[in-house]
Each structure stands twice: as structure tokens, then as C-alpha cells.
Design a protein around this motif. Sequence first.
Motif, PDB file in Angstrom:
ATOM      1  N   THR A 169       9.110   4.567 -14.145  1.00 37.33           N
ATOM      2  CA  THR A 169       9.134   4.358 -15.585  1.00 37.33           C
ATOM      3  C   THR A 169       7.888   4.997 -16.176  1.00 37.33           C
ATOM      4  OG1 THR A 169       7.916   2.266 -15.500  1.00 37.33           O
ATOM      5  CG2 THR A 169      10.329   2.130 -15.313  1.00 37.33           C
ATOM      6  N   ALA A 170       7.927   5.281 -17.473  1.00 38.97           N
ATOM      7  CA  ALA A 170       6.753   5.844 -18.134  1.00 38.97           C
ATOM      8  C   ALA A 170       5.574   4.870 -18.114  1.00 38.97           C
ATOM      9  CB  ALA A 170       7.104   6.252 -19.569  1.00 38.97           C
ATOM     10  N   PRO A 171       5.784   3.572 -18.459  1.00 36.13           N
ATOM     11  CA  PRO A 171       4.643   2.650 -18.388  1.00 36.13           C
ATOM     12  C   PRO A 171       4.093   2.502 -16.974  1.00 36.13           C
ATOM     13  CG  PRO A 171       6.405   1.703 -19.717  1.00 36.13           C
ATOM     14  CD  PRO A 171       6.976   2.916 -19.038  1.00 36.13           C
ATOM     15  N   GLY A 172       4.994   2.467 -15.975  1.00 39.83           N
ATOM     16  CA  GLY A 172       4.538   2.326 -14.608  1.00 39.83           C
ATOM     17  C   GLY A 172       3.734   3.526 -14.141  1.00 39.83           C
ATOM     18  N   THR A 173       4.204   4.721 -14.465  1.00 42.31           N
ATOM     19  CA  THR A 173       3.482   5.935 -14.061  1.00 42.31           C
ATOM     20  C   THR A 173       2.125   6.009 -14.740  1.00 42.31           C
ATOM     21  OG1 THR A 173       5.589   7.090 -13.724  1.00 42.31           O
ATOM     22  CG2 THR A 173       3.604   8.445 -13.958  1.00 42.31           C
ATOM     23  N   ALA A 174       2.071   5.640 -16.011  1.00 44.64           N
ATOM     24  CA  ALA A 174       0.791   5.630 -16.721  1.00 44.64           C
ATOM     25  C   ALA A 174      -0.165   4.617 -16.101  1.00 44.64           C
ATOM     26  CB  ALA A 174       1.016   5.315 -18.202  1.00 44.64           C
ATOM     27  N   ALA A 175       0.361   3.442 -15.752  1.00 40.57           N
ATOM     28  CA  ALA A 175      -0.480   2.419 -15.126  1.00 40.57           C
ATOM     29  C   ALA A 175      -0.965   2.877 -13.750  1.00 40.57           C
ATOM     30  CB  ALA A 175       0.301   1.115 -14.999  1.00 40.57           C
ATOM     31  N   GLY A 176      -0.087   3.520 -12.981  1.00 39.98           N
ATOM     32  CA  GLY A 176      -0.495   4.019 -11.679  1.00 39.98           C
ATOM     33  C   GLY A 176      -1.605   5.051 -11.791  1.00 39.98           C
ATOM     34  N   THR A 177      -1.511   5.924 -12.769  1.00 43.95           N
ATOM     35  CA  THR A 177      -2.560   6.913 -12.995  1.00 43.95           C
ATOM     36  C   THR A 177      -3.874   6.226 -13.367  1.00 43.95           C
ATOM     37  OG1 THR A 177      -0.911   8.519 -13.728  1.00 43.95           O
ATOM     38  CG2 THR A 177      -3.197   8.964 -14.323  1.00 43.95           C
ATOM     39  N   ASP A 184       0.058   3.033  -6.556  1.00 44.68           N
ATOM     40  CA  ASP A 184       1.428   2.594  -6.279  1.00 44.68           C
ATOM     41  C   ASP A 184       1.644   1.144  -6.707  1.00 44.68           C
ATOM     42  OD1 ASP A 184       4.089   2.789  -4.938  1.00 44.68           O
ATOM     43  OD2 ASP A 184       3.199   1.323  -3.591  1.00 44.68           O
ATOM     44  N   THR A 185       0.670   0.274  -6.408  1.00 42.11           N
ATOM     45  CA  THR A 185       0.804  -1.139  -6.778  1.00 42.11           C
ATOM     46  C   THR A 185       0.808  -1.315  -8.287  1.00 42.11           C
ATOM     47  OG1 THR A 185      -0.329  -1.806  -4.735  1.00 42.11           O
ATOM     48  CG2 THR A 185      -0.208  -3.428  -6.510  1.00 42.11           C
ATOM     49  N   TRP A 186      -0.115  -0.665  -8.983  1.00 41.61           N
ATOM     50  CA  TRP A 186      -0.150  -0.767 -10.440  1.00 41.61           C
ATOM     51  C   TRP A 186       1.152  -0.248 -11.052  1.00 41.61           C
ATOM     52  CZ3 TRP A 186      -5.131  -0.137 -13.681  1.00 41.61           C
ATOM     53  CH2 TRP A 186      -6.179  -0.874 -13.108  1.00 41.61           C
ATOM     54  N   ALA A 187       1.642   0.870 -10.535  1.00 45.17           N
ATOM     55  CA  ALA A 187       2.874   1.444 -11.086  1.00 45.17           C
ATOM     56  C   ALA A 187       4.050   0.496 -10.899  1.00 45.17           C
ATOM     57  CB  ALA A 187       3.166   2.785 -10.412  1.00 45.17           C
ATOM     58  N   GLY A 245      -4.829  -5.107  -7.630  1.00 46.98           N
ATOM     59  CA  GLY A 245      -3.413  -5.120  -7.275  1.00 46.98           C
ATOM     60  C   GLY A 245      -2.853  -6.526  -7.177  1.00 46.98           C
ATOM     61  N   SER A 246      -3.596  -7.418  -6.511  1.00 48.67           N
ATOM     62  CA  SER A 246      -3.124  -8.797  -6.367  1.00 48.67           C
ATOM     63  C   SER A 246      -3.093  -9.498  -7.718  1.00 48.67           C
ATOM     64  CB  SER A 246      -4.029  -9.562  -5.401  1.00 48.67           C
ATOM     65  OG  SER A 246      -3.988  -8.989  -4.109  1.00 48.67           O
ATOM     66  N   VAL A 303       7.801  -2.938 -13.466  1.00 49.77           N
ATOM     67  CA  VAL A 303       8.742  -4.057 -13.464  1.00 49.77           C
ATOM     68  C   VAL A 303       8.505  -4.953 -14.678  1.00 49.77           C
ATOM     69  CG1 VAL A 303       9.435  -6.150 -12.234  1.00 49.77           C
ATOM     70  CG2 VAL A 303       9.082  -4.021 -10.969  1.00 49.77           C
ATOM     71  N   ALA A 304       7.236  -5.243 -14.981  1.00 51.35           N
ATOM     72  CA  ALA A 304       6.919  -6.138 -16.091  1.00 51.35           C
ATOM     73  C   ALA A 304       7.280  -5.537 -17.449  1.00 51.35           C
ATOM     74  CB  ALA A 304       5.438  -6.490 -16.065  1.00 51.35           C
ATOM     75  N   SER A 305       7.337  -4.213 -17.532  1.00 54.84           N
ATOM     76  CA  SER A 305       7.614  -3.577 -18.819  1.00 54.84           C
ATOM     77  C   SER A 305       9.032  -3.828 -19.317  1.00 54.84           C
ATOM     78  CB  SER A 305       7.374  -2.067 -18.714  1.00 54.84           C
ATOM     79  OG  SER A 305       8.384  -1.442 -17.937  1.00 54.84           O
ATOM     80  N   GLY A 306       9.941  -4.146 -18.392  1.00 58.91           N
ATOM     81  CA  GLY A 306      11.329  -4.362 -18.780  1.00 58.91           C
ATOM     82  C   GLY A 306      12.111  -3.073 -18.961  1.00 58.91           C
TER      83      GLY A 306
END
Length: 268
Positions: free
Chosen positions: A171-179, A139-142, A61-62, A147-150
Motif C-alpha cells: 500500500t502507499a501508506p505502508g511503503t511510505a512508512a517502511g521508507t 518491512d515491519t513498519w510497512a 517495530g514491536s 494493515v492499520a491504514s485500512g
Amino acid sequence: MAPVASWATAVTLALGVAVTGWRAGALTPSGAVAAALVGALVFGAGGLPWAVLLVGFFVSGSGLTVWRRRGRGGGGPGGRAGGRDARQVLANGGVAAVAAVLRLVAETHPAQLAAGSGMPTAWAYHALVAGSLAAMTADTWATEVGVASGRIPVSIIGGRPVEPGRSGGVTAPGTAAGTAGAALMATLTWGMLRSPTLAWGALVGGVSGMLLDSLMGAAWQGRWRCQGCGRAVERPRRHRQSCTGPLRLDGGRPWLDNDGVNALASAA
């Protein structure tokens, strides 16, 4: 209680992780102190398996947070700039710390446990640590990847566009990253605790906690607008460090900030 040598190792490891996080900018001084306390409890009570889970959450996360800030020129909206402070550390790791304390109490009262006092078994403590840390990792990854995905996030309730970084926005990228973050913690759980049930529980708990965090963020979390700089604010006390303009409540409950939402999602 664990032997003195084991606790000395736990405290040393926790201090090392906290100092490293502070030097890397992932923790404020107060956050480093809180991380050292939480880490010492978790490492001391759970040994290597819990240490790997906690370090996996913190480092991944960090690392994403530092990567996103360096790549996009600073902190996100809502007063997210800077490392995690003590409140944020406790919101993310408080459940694991409570599980550590409960396990220590159970180990010092074996007679009462054997007599059916209702105290949880070791399996329940493992589940608390794995599930809560999986939820916070997800949650942190998402958040960071979203945010970084733009991509312009949409509210998980209603689907209307919201500001990047705003709680309740997905966002779709954020949700995928959180998973993926929850899957990482499930994999670590499987490898360290050798329990498919706990691993699946960490995966489901991680994804569920991430979604619940967004739901509470959209429905209940306090949302302010700074009249001085115009920014959206989720942590008023943190925002005061950079701007002293008056805050106007835009919605939600004024007593529930982002740290409170994180703590509730972790506990759930």
C-alpha cells in the motif's frame, strides 16, 4: 574478547529488553529466549552502537505491532496474532547475530587477520548489522502501518488486490512508512557509527530489503488456505495453535514460509 564486565552488561541489557518485550506481549516465551541470546551477542560484540540499532529496530517495530493490534482488535491475517516467536526473532535478527559471531572470531585471531586471511574488516560487520536491521525495520513498519491504514493492498507483482496483511501486498501508506523506518535506522547508524557511507547503505539496503521481501512473498512464499476457518495462512505451524483445520496450498513453495522470506530479505 571484551572484558567480563562488558559482557555482564550486555547480557543484563539483553535480558531486560527480552523480558520487557515478553511482558508487553511483543514476544512469546520462546521469542524472549531467542531475543535474549541474539541481544547478548549483538550488544557484547558491537557495544553501544549495535545495541542502539538493535533496540531501535525492536522497540519501534514491536511498538507499532502492539499499537496496531490494540487499535484493530487483534492480530492480522496469516497467523500473525501473538508476539514474535523464536523463529521470527531469528529470521529478523539472525544476520546481526552472525555478524557478531564473525567479529568475535576475528578479534580472537588478530594474527590471521593481519596476515590477510580474508576475514572482513570492522566496517563490513557494521554494514551487515545496519543493513539487515534497516531492512527488517522497513518491512515491519510497512506491514503494520499498511494493515492499520485500512487500504486494500495490491500485489507488488501484477497489481491485483490481495487480502490485508498478505505477503507481497503493498500500500502507499505502508511503503511510505517502511521508507521512514529505513530512514530512522540510517539516522541511528549515522549518529552511532559516524559514517555517512554506512548510513546511506542502511537506507538503500533497508528500502531494497523491504521491496525484495514483498517480491519474494508474492512470487515464492507458500500460501495456504485453512479449510476449517477459511483464513489465509502464511505460517502453518503458528496457525495450528488456533485452528486444526486442514490446509490447502494456494500457491508458492511449501518449504518457504514468511520467516524464511524475512531471513532472505535481511541477508540480502
